[in-house]
Write an enzyme that holds these catalytic residues in place. Structure first.
Site, PDB file in Angstrom:
ATOM      1  CE1 TYR A 144       7.972  -4.518  12.309  1.00 31.65           C
ATOM      2  CE2 TYR A 144       6.753  -5.634  10.562  1.00 31.65           C
ATOM      3  CZ  TYR A 144       6.774  -4.947  11.764  1.00 31.65           C
ATOM      4  OH  TYR A 144       5.599  -4.694  12.431  1.00 31.65           O
ATOM      5  CE  LYS A 148       7.252  -6.178  15.276  1.00 30.34           C
ATOM      6  NZ  LYS A 148       7.025  -5.538  16.591  1.00 30.34           N
TER       7      LYS A 148
END
Length: 266
Positions: A144, A148
């Site tokens: 994750y 980003k």
């Protein structure tokens, strides 16, 4: 008056973002993946580029892109399409529709690799964690977090190549005061209970500070000569390691809440 479109408007941060603006002063268009009870929204699949271009309002001034899989425990195949392709599609749609600014929902997980207590526990923080400025080297703590970092790079590309103003908003852990207390008293990690509680106290973002951060990122004038900035969006927590100085200087974000004061209150 600004017209602000918000993807992921039915999510945790998205709901706060919709409420961040005076709807009598600004026009807000919520965008969701499916029809949502109690919310009039534009339904769009952010992984479908052509659909995104078509559904994004042509008169929007700002796109707040929040739609993503937000789990730091997700596997790569669970995040790559919506988080990476979705971020490209957001910037592409903004550029195609002449939207002047994209506020990209980045995350503290883009840099938490510097401070985690254990690589397998992305929501922990060591007691000796150094202060992290937005321009420090990224250190994703999870797949994750990797997405980003990729999204921030995508925004920087569109800012410098196409002139789309970009605010990378590294959002902390948005929790109500009661949920914060619960996370501190009953941490998600049994093995790293104190480190997990410390993470919650350091990364907490109150609902009111979240609204202030999204509003400032969307409406503030950027410093002369800059069309891409990265800002840490957490509350003014005593145990924070993410620096808030750059956010104050670039978009005027000044958080007011403090996890320590909430936890000490009855």
């Amino acid at each position: 008056m600004a017209h602000v479109a918000i993807t992921g408007a039915d999510g945790n941060v998205g709901s706060a973002a919709v409420e961040a603006f005076d709807h009598e002063t600004h026009k807000v268009t919520p965008m969701t993946h499916s029809e949502t009870e109690g919310m009039e929204s534009v339904v769009v699949d952010v992984s479908d580029r052509e659909q995104f271009v078509e559904k994004l309002p042509e008169d929007a001034d700002v796109l707040v892109h929040l739609a993503a899989n937000p789990s730091p425990y997700a596997e790569w195949d669970e995040v790559k399409e919506v988080n990476v392709d979705g971020a490209f599609n957001a910037y592409y749609a903004a550029d195609e529709n002449d939207v002047g600014r994209v506020v990209y929902a980045s995350s503290n997980h883009a840099t938490n690799g510097h401070i985690v207590a254990d690589p397998d526990e992305p929501e922990t923080m060591r007691a000796d964690a150094d202060v992290i400025d937005p321009d420090d080297e990224t250190a994703p703590d999870s797949f994750y977090g990797v997405t980003k970092v990729a999204g921030e790079a995508m925004g920087n590309y569109f800012a410098h190549r196409e002139g789309v103003e970009t605010v990378n908003l590294r959002i902390g852990w948005l929790l109500s005061e009661q949920d914060l207390k619960d996370e501190v008293t009953d941490p998600v990690s049994e093995e790293y209970a104190e480190e997990a509680a410390r993470f919650a106290r350091a990364m907490w973002l109150s609902p009111s500070d979240c609204k202030d951060a999204v509003r400032a990122a969307s409406l503030a004038d950027l410093p002369d000569g800059e069309n891409s900035v990265t800002v840490n969006a957490i509350s003014a927590n005593d145990e924070r390691c993410l620096s808030l100085t750059h956010g104050l200087r670039t978009i005027g974000y000044r958080p007011r809440d403090n996890a320590a004061e909430v936890i000490e209150s009855n």
